[in-house]
Every structure is written in structure tokens, then in C-alpha cells.
Design an enzyme around this catalytic site. Structure first.
Site, PDB file in Angstrom:
ATOM      1  N   SER A  50      63.158  16.747  22.149  1.00 48.70           N
ATOM      2  CA  SER A  50      62.066  17.577  21.632  1.00 48.70           C
ATOM      3  C   SER A  50      62.152  19.035  22.072  1.00 48.70           C
ATOM      4  O   SER A  50      61.476  19.889  21.511  1.00 48.70           O
ATOM      5  CB  SER A  50      60.715  17.003  22.065  1.00 48.70           C
ATOM      6  N   LYS A  91      57.701  20.290  27.952  1.00 52.81           N
ATOM      7  CA  LYS A  91      57.276  21.021  26.763  1.00 52.81           C
ATOM      8  C   LYS A  91      57.092  22.487  27.114  1.00 52.81           C
ATOM      9  O   LYS A  91      57.070  22.875  28.284  1.00 52.81           O
ATOM     10  CB  LYS A  91      55.951  20.469  26.206  1.00 52.81           C
TER      11      LYS A  91
END
Length: 248
Positions: A50, A91
Site C-alpha cells: 500500500s 501509512k
């Protein structure tokens, strides 16, 4: 003759002292750099794709242990939130408490109404496949992956309390570098520098690595200088001994 001997001995003793000092200082720098790094940084393995292309699944990263209050926009952070799962996740912070996040303006994310460029995205000009808006509550962080088409991030949790944000207290560390495979430092994106609070400063990793490298150089140099100086002294002494007495 005796004066020359004393001079040679003095030079030998001085060389040995300097050699020992270099090794001692080198050991302090080498061990101190490692100890400092172990206190400040923690290694993590990135679990998913991701965050490509910044970091890839399976990469080993070095993350600086920080408090959630030290997080700035643009930071790549390691956090754990029970709503997102029980495992540490990686993230990028794109919004902090009080920010309004929206998408999309010609494929760009907007932060407090201002379109921003995101050079770290896997697909440039595609901030999100779906439009969304979110108001980040005070003390919270809005987090997105750099691979927006494959990242399960704050957009997935928009209907949860906090509109997909996580508390600052969930942050465990900030990613500073990719340790393996060797990928260098993770840069702070200047796209957020014009917003209040700016971007975070780099951690002390370069200084720690410099101390370790300097320590190795001093240890090897100090350890090698002793035998070299001893051989040079023996060679000079042997040359003097071969000179005929009448030529002295």
C-alpha cells in the site's frame, strides 16, 4: 648513540599511545552510534504494497520512536489502531486535527481547499479513484497509502467515528529510512511545507551512521598504525646498525 635510542623509544611510545587513543575513541564512536540508534530507532517490516513506490511489501525500514504529538503532515508513520486491525501498519499522514480533506480536484487531493501535488504517489495525478471529504477531529490523523488503488486506509473508514482518522496516540514511530534492501532515506515531502506546522525535521540517523563509520575508520587505522610504526622503527634501526662505525 644512547640519545638516538631514547629518541626512537620516545617516538615508539608516542606512536603506541596515539594508536591506542585512536582505537579507544573509535570504539566509543562505534558502540555509541549503535547504542544511540538502538534507543532512537526500531526496525519494522512493511506488511503490504500500500505504500509503493516509497516502500514495498517486505522492506525492512528504520522508524524513529516518537510521540504522536510530534507527527507532521507528510510523515510516513507506523501505527496500530484496533479499528484497523491488531498489526502495525504503515501509512502517510495527509491531514491533522482541524484539516478538511477532499478529493478530487483534477485528480488532486485538496487540503483545506488548496489542491496539493503528491510526488510520492504510485500513479501521478490520481489521488483517489473515488471522491470523498473528511473533517479531521482535533488530536486525530488522516492516513493514506501512496498506492491509492490498493491501499486500505482512512477512505475505507470514512463512516467510522472520526471519519477514518486515528488518534495521534496510535502512532509508534516515523519511518526515516529503508534498511533492506538498501533504499536510503525517506524524504519529507515539501508539498506540505507551506501549511501551518510545516514538515518534520529528519531524525538523527545520518549522524549515528557517521559515528559508526568514523569509529570503524579509527579502530582500523589505530590498529594498523602500531605494527606499521614498529616495522618502520625496526627498519631504521637495522639500517643504522649496518652502517660501518667509521662512517658514523
Amino acid at each position: 648513540m644512547s640519545g638516538t635510542g631514547r629518541t626512537d623509544d620516545g617516538h615508539g611510545r608516542l606512536g603506541s599511545m596515539l594508536s591506542g587513543l585512536a582505537v579507544a575513541v573509535g570504539c566509543v564512536l562505534f558502540l555509541g552510534g549503535f547504542a544511540w540508534g538502538a534507543v532512537v530507532y526500531k526496525p519494522y517490516t512493511v506488511p503490504t504494497e500500500s505504500m509503493t513506490p516509497t516502500v514495498h511489501a517486505g522492506d525492512r525500514v528504520l522508524a524513529q520512536r516518537i510521540d504522536g504529538s510530534e507527527v507532521h503532515r507528510g510523515d510516513v508513520v507506523v501505527f496500530t489502531d484496533p479499528v484497523w486491525g491488531d498489526m502495525p501498519m504503515v501509512k502517510r499522514v495527509v491531514g491533522i486535527g482541524g484539516d478538511k480533506i477532499a478529493c478530487c480536484d483534477k485528480g488532486r487531493l485538496t487540503l483545506n481547499g488548496k489542491p496539493i501535488e503528491e510526488p510520492y504517489l504510485r500513479t501521478k495525478g490520481l489521488a483517489s479513484a473515488n471522491d470523498f471529504t473528511a473533517d479531521v477531529p482535533k488530536g486525530q490523523l488522516f492516513l493514506l497509502g501512496d498506492e491509492r488503488s490498493a491501499s486500505l486506509d482512512s477512505r475505507v473508514h470514512l463512516d467510522d467515528p472520526g471519519q477514518g482518522s486515528v488518534p495521534r496516540s496510535a502512532v509508534q514511530a516515523r519511518v526515516d529510512a529503508i534498511a533492506w534492501p538498501l533504499g536510503g532515506m525517506v524524504q519529507r515531502p515539501q508539498t506540505f511545507a507551506s501549511f501551518p506546522g510545516g514538515v518534520s525535521s529528519p531524525g538523527p540517523l545520518r549522524l549515528q551512521l557517521g559515528a559508526v563509520v568514523a569509529g570503524v575508520v579509527l579502530i582500523l587505522g589505530g590498529a594498523a598504525s602500531g605494527p606499521i610504526a614498529a616495522r618502520s622503527a625496526r627498519s631504521a634501526r637495522n639500517k643504522r646498525e649496518r652502517v660501518p662505525a667509521g662512517a658514523r
